[in-house]
Write an enzyme that holds these catalytic residues in place. Structure first.
Site, PDB file in Angstrom:
ATOM      1  N   ASP A 198      -5.213  17.185   3.310  1.00 50.85           N
ATOM      2  CA  ASP A 198      -3.967  16.839   3.775  1.00 50.85           C
ATOM      3  C   ASP A 198      -4.955  16.587   5.252  1.00 50.85           C
ATOM      4  O   ASP A 198      -5.283  18.160   6.105  1.00 50.85           O
ATOM      5  CB  ASP A 198      -2.646  17.449   3.990  1.00 50.85           C
ATOM      6  CG  ASP A 198      -2.553  17.164   4.705  1.00 50.85           C
ATOM      7  OD1 ASP A 198      -1.625  16.411   5.679  1.00 50.85           O
ATOM      8  OD2 ASP A 198      -0.349  17.746   4.753  1.00 50.85           O
ATOM      9  N   ARG A 211       5.289  -3.922  14.673  1.00 50.07           N
ATOM     10  CA  ARG A 211       3.746  -3.455  14.020  1.00 50.07           C
ATOM     11  C   ARG A 211       4.083  -2.586  15.168  1.00 50.07           C
ATOM     12  O   ARG A 211       2.644  -2.156  15.618  1.00 50.07           O
ATOM     13  CB  ARG A 211       2.353  -4.116  13.365  1.00 50.07           C
ATOM     14  CG  ARG A 211       2.854  -4.028  12.015  1.00 50.07           C
ATOM     15  CD  ARG A 211       2.779  -3.618  11.253  1.00 50.07           C
ATOM     16  NE  ARG A 211       2.704  -4.147   9.937  1.00 50.07           N
ATOM     17  CZ  ARG A 211       4.032  -4.786   9.081  1.00 50.07           C
ATOM     18  NH1 ARG A 211       4.747  -4.403   9.855  1.00 50.07           N
ATOM     19  NH2 ARG A 211       3.377  -4.993   7.259  1.00 50.07           N
ATOM     20  N   TYR A 224       2.517   1.075  14.424  1.00 50.67           N
ATOM     21  CA  TYR A 224       0.872   0.427  13.252  1.00 50.67           C
ATOM     22  C   TYR A 224      -0.243   0.356  14.962  1.00 50.67           C
ATOM     23  O   TYR A 224      -1.437   0.966  15.218  1.00 50.67           O
ATOM     24  CB  TYR A 224       1.203  -0.465  12.643  1.00 50.67           C
ATOM     25  CG  TYR A 224      -0.131  -0.267  11.528  1.00 50.67           C
ATOM     26  CD1 TYR A 224      -0.680   0.601  11.117  1.00 50.67           C
ATOM     27  CD2 TYR A 224      -0.639  -1.566  12.310  1.00 50.67           C
ATOM     28  CE1 TYR A 224      -1.628   0.883  10.479  1.00 50.67           C
ATOM     29  CE2 TYR A 224      -2.138  -1.696  11.264  1.00 50.67           C
ATOM     30  CZ  TYR A 224      -2.791  -0.632  10.599  1.00 50.67           C
ATOM     31  OH  TYR A 224      -3.991  -0.585  10.238  1.00 50.67           O
ATOM     32  N   LYS A 232      -3.053   2.591  16.358  1.00 45.46           N
ATOM     33  CA  LYS A 232      -4.488   1.671  16.329  1.00 45.46           C
ATOM     34  C   LYS A 232      -5.799   1.361  17.403  1.00 45.46           C
ATOM     35  O   LYS A 232      -7.023   1.612  17.535  1.00 45.46           O
ATOM     36  CB  LYS A 232      -4.299   0.509  14.950  1.00 45.46           C
ATOM     37  CG  LYS A 232      -3.753   1.136  14.007  1.00 45.46           C
ATOM     38  CD  LYS A 232      -4.771   1.544  13.127  1.00 45.46           C
ATOM     39  CE  LYS A 232      -4.363   2.501  11.370  1.00 45.46           C
ATOM     40  NZ  LYS A 232      -5.430   3.034  10.714  1.00 45.46           N
ATOM     41  N   PRO A 281      -3.555  -1.012  -2.617  1.00 41.82           N
ATOM     42  CA  PRO A 281      -2.398  -0.468  -3.019  1.00 41.82           C
ATOM     43  C   PRO A 281      -1.052  -0.201  -1.955  1.00 41.82           C
ATOM     44  O   PRO A 281       0.050  -0.719  -2.208  1.00 41.82           O
ATOM     45  CB  PRO A 281      -2.577   1.070  -3.557  1.00 41.82           C
ATOM     46  CG  PRO A 281      -4.342   1.486  -3.678  1.00 41.82           C
ATOM     47  CD  PRO A 281      -4.625   0.318  -2.835  1.00 41.82           C
ATOM     48  N   SER A 282      -1.425   0.173  -0.757  1.00 40.76           N
ATOM     49  CA  SER A 282      -0.063  -0.003   0.226  1.00 40.76           C
ATOM     50  C   SER A 282       0.233  -1.339   0.033  1.00 40.76           C
ATOM     51  O   SER A 282       1.164  -1.891   0.769  1.00 40.76           O
ATOM     52  CB  SER A 282      -0.538   0.728   1.528  1.00 40.76           C
ATOM     53  OG  SER A 282      -1.820   0.463   2.084  1.00 40.76           O
ATOM     54  N   ARG A 339       4.039  -2.700   0.741  1.00 45.12           N
ATOM     55  CA  ARG A 339       4.813  -3.474   1.423  1.00 45.12           C
ATOM     56  C   ARG A 339       4.957  -4.335   1.510  1.00 45.12           C
ATOM     57  O   ARG A 339       6.267  -5.259   1.687  1.00 45.12           O
ATOM     58  CB  ARG A 339       3.506  -3.668   2.999  1.00 45.12           C
ATOM     59  CG  ARG A 339       3.222  -2.307   3.627  1.00 45.12           C
ATOM     60  CD  ARG A 339       3.010  -2.255   4.471  1.00 45.12           C
ATOM     61  NE  ARG A 339       1.522  -2.690   4.513  1.00 45.12           N
ATOM     62  CZ  ARG A 339      -0.014  -2.036   4.677  1.00 45.12           C
ATOM     63  NH1 ARG A 339       0.489  -0.608   4.374  1.00 45.12           N
ATOM     64  NH2 ARG A 339      -1.157  -2.577   4.363  1.00 45.12           N
ATOM     65  N   ARG A 346      -2.269 -15.508   7.293  1.00 48.64           N
ATOM     66  CA  ARG A 346      -2.994 -15.036   8.252  1.00 48.64           C
ATOM     67  C   ARG A 346      -3.778 -15.333   9.193  1.00 48.64           C
ATOM     68  O   ARG A 346      -4.831 -15.605  10.040  1.00 48.64           O
ATOM     69  CB  ARG A 346      -2.227 -13.070   8.379  1.00 48.64           C
ATOM     70  CG  ARG A 346      -0.879 -12.935   8.561  1.00 48.64           C
ATOM     71  CD  ARG A 346      -0.703 -11.598   9.077  1.00 48.64           C
ATOM     72  NE  ARG A 346      -1.401 -10.354   8.479  1.00 48.64           N
ATOM     73  CZ  ARG A 346      -0.560  -8.844   8.603  1.00 48.64           C
ATOM     74  NH1 ARG A 346       0.359  -8.973   9.329  1.00 48.64           N
ATOM     75  NH2 ARG A 346      -1.409  -8.835   7.939  1.00 48.64           N
TER      76      ARG A 346
HETATM   77  P1  NAD Z   1      -3.933   2.889   1.566  1.00 52.02           P
HETATM   78  O1  NAD Z   1      -3.618   2.589   2.418  1.00 52.02           O
HETATM   79  O2  NAD Z   1      -3.297   2.070   0.036  1.00 52.02           O
HETATM   80  O3  NAD Z   1      -3.650   4.199   0.859  1.00 52.02           O
HETATM   81  C1  NAD Z   1      -4.181   4.918   1.983  1.00 52.02           C
HETATM   82  C2  NAD Z   1      -4.663   6.451   1.393  1.00 52.02           C
HETATM   83  O4  NAD Z   1      -4.347   7.738   2.218  1.00 52.02           O
HETATM   84  C3  NAD Z   1      -3.355   7.064   0.304  1.00 52.02           C
HETATM   85  O5  NAD Z   1      -4.863   7.404  -0.850  1.00 52.02           O
HETATM   86  C4  NAD Z   1      -3.103   8.196   0.297  1.00 52.02           C
HETATM   87  O6  NAD Z   1      -3.063   8.791  -0.622  1.00 52.02           O
HETATM   88  C5  NAD Z   1      -4.034   8.712   1.826  1.00 52.02           C
HETATM   89  N1  NAD Z   1      -3.173   9.901   3.051  1.00 52.02           N
HETATM   90  C6  NAD Z   1      -2.129   9.336   3.179  1.00 52.02           C
HETATM   91  N2  NAD Z   1      -1.781  10.289   4.145  1.00 52.02           N
HETATM   92  C7  NAD Z   1      -2.643  11.201   4.105  1.00 52.02           C
HETATM   93  C8  NAD Z   1      -3.244  12.408   4.797  1.00 52.02           C
HETATM   94  N3  NAD Z   1      -1.842  13.246   5.047  1.00 52.02           N
HETATM   95  N4  NAD Z   1      -4.152  13.669   4.080  1.00 52.02           N
HETATM   96  C9  NAD Z   1      -5.149  12.423   3.529  1.00 52.02           C
HETATM   97  N5  NAD Z   1      -4.686  11.695   2.853  1.00 52.02           N
HETATM   98  C10 NAD Z   1      -3.881  10.775   3.057  1.00 52.02           C
HETATM   99  O7  NAD Z   1      -4.904   2.586   1.523  1.00 52.02           O
HETATM  100  P2  NAD Z   1      -6.236   0.905   2.575  1.00 52.02           P
HETATM  101  O8  NAD Z   1      -4.605  -0.363   2.947  1.00 52.02           O
HETATM  102  O9  NAD Z   1      -6.758   0.283   2.117  1.00 52.02           O
HETATM  103  O10 NAD Z   1      -6.333   1.768   3.889  1.00 52.02           O
HETATM  104  C11 NAD Z   1      -6.823   2.879   4.717  1.00 52.02           C
HETATM  105  C12 NAD Z   1      -6.736   2.784   5.659  1.00 52.02           C
HETATM  106  O11 NAD Z   1      -7.185   1.552   6.499  1.00 52.02           O
HETATM  107  C13 NAD Z   1      -5.803   3.300   6.810  1.00 52.02           C
HETATM  108  O12 NAD Z   1      -5.922   3.646   8.480  1.00 52.02           O
HETATM  109  C14 NAD Z   1      -4.934   1.347   6.893  1.00 52.02           C
HETATM  110  O13 NAD Z   1      -4.117   1.601   8.733  1.00 52.02           O
HETATM  111  C15 NAD Z   1      -6.539   0.963   7.533  1.00 52.02           C
HETATM  112  N6  NAD Z   1      -5.724  -0.931   7.009  1.00 52.02           N
HETATM  113  C16 NAD Z   1      -5.461  -1.086   6.259  1.00 52.02           C
HETATM  114  C17 NAD Z   1      -5.583  -2.731   6.074  1.00 52.02           C
HETATM  115  C18 NAD Z   1      -4.988  -3.730   4.392  1.00 52.02           C
HETATM  116  O14 NAD Z   1      -4.849  -4.281   4.995  1.00 52.02           O
HETATM  117  N7  NAD Z   1      -4.458  -2.602   3.869  1.00 52.02           N
HETATM  118  C19 NAD Z   1      -6.285  -3.235   7.496  1.00 52.02           C
HETATM  119  C20 NAD Z   1      -6.413  -2.287   7.935  1.00 52.02           C
HETATM  120  C21 NAD Z   1      -6.511  -1.563   8.847  1.00 52.02           C
END
Ligand code: NAD
Length: 243
Positions: A58, A144, A147, A151, A183-184, A188, A205
């Site tokens: 964590d 957002r 966020y 970021k 997955p996230s 959403r 987008r």
């Molecule tokens: P996701 O959001 O589906 O998964 C996030 C992972 O983070 C999960 O496995 C979760 O268990 C883990 N997590 C959450 N809290 C945690 C903690 N306290 N300690 C350790 N792990 C923790 O994955 P994603 O969408 O690929 O996003 C990953 C990163 O990419 C994030 O920083 C997100 O903001 C960034 N991002 C994602 C997108 C997108 O469209 N998916 C776009 C831009 C940036």
């Protein structure tokens, strides 16, 4: 030719999405990878991947970060991938959501960097990669607030670390994706009620007419991990969103 041969890499949030794809890509590029996530079930999906060991972590827990780095480090590369998306404008965002976003999206990166940097400095080499977003200092995105603010802070954090350590062999860069299948993101889209309409809006987008894949972002992470002549940059990878 394996660009990350003999490199030791720490990845946060490696259980799913971009972090998971990156852990696999780093390993296939020749690195040994410590893939960490708060979610052990998600981490278990990496079992059997050559070059990857997993640890529950964590990133909000300072002692846990120090313990994992002490046990499995020192690292050549750190990929700070953990992050959370909250919806809402400045007016309707809950203060507790903002505090949480600041903790997970920004403070956690400070924590992991502090844990790995001393050993990188001792060896005079290290690559730190921080997950930002084009929703940051690059682009305002409606609804957002927490966020985008956090970021943008990641981009500032990245440039600050890059500036402080550029003469000591440390590179620090940020990755700024557009919308990436994960997955996230699925959560959403479902949370908006009309899944198909939400998906169409997310796709619209990107002028390239599709979402990015975690593997496409992972390829950039591998490049940056091995890149020796770039630091302090925010690499947009966004299907043309910010052209
Ligand atoms: P996701 O959001 O589906 O998964 C996030 C992972 O983070 C999960 O496995 C979760 O268990 C883990 N997590 C959450 N809290 C945690 C903690 N306290 N300690 C350790 N792990 C923790 O994955 P994603 O969408 O690929 O996003 C990953 C990163 O990419 C994030 O920083 C997100 O903001 C960034 N991002 C994602 C997108 C997108 O469209 N998916 C776009 C831009 C940036």
């Amino acid at each position: 030719y394996l660009p990350l041969d003999k490199k030791h890499v720490l990845v946060t949030a490696a259980g799913q999405g971009i972090g998971r794809a990156s852990a696999i890509a780093f390993a296939r590029a020749g690195a040994t990878v410590v893939a960490t996530d708060i979610n052990t079930e998600a981490l278990a999906t990496l079992e059997g991947e050559t070059g990857i060991v997993t640890r529950q972590l964590d990133v909000l827990n300072d002692d846990a970060v120090k313990a994992v780095v002490a046990e499995t480090g020192p690292f050549d590369v750190l990929f700070n991938c953990a992050g959370v998306v909250h919806g809402g404008t400045i007016m309707d965002m809950a203060d507790k959501d903002f505090d949480f976003a600041l903790n997970l999206n920004v403070r956690a990166m400070i924590r992991t960097i502090r844990a790995v940097l001393p050993a990188m400095l001792e060896r005079g080499d290290g690559s730190i990669i921080n997950m930002a977003s084009v929703a940051s200092s690059i682009k305002g995105v409606p609804n957002r607030f927490a966020y985008t603010v956090t970021k943008a802070a990641v981009v500032g954090l990245t440039k600050s670390v890059a500036a402080d350590y550029v003469t000591q062999g440390i590179r620090c860069n940020a990755i700024c994706p557009g919308t990436v299948e994960s997955p996230s993101l699925q959560d959403r889209m479902r949370a908006q009620g009309d899944y198909d309409a939400a998906r169409a809006a997310f796709i619209a987008r990107q002028p390239m007419g599709r979402l990015g894949t975690p593997e496409e972002i992972a390829d950039l992470a591998v490049y940056i991990a091995g890149a020796t002549y770039t630091s302090g940059q925010a690499f947009a990878i966004d299907g043309g969103w910010t052209i």
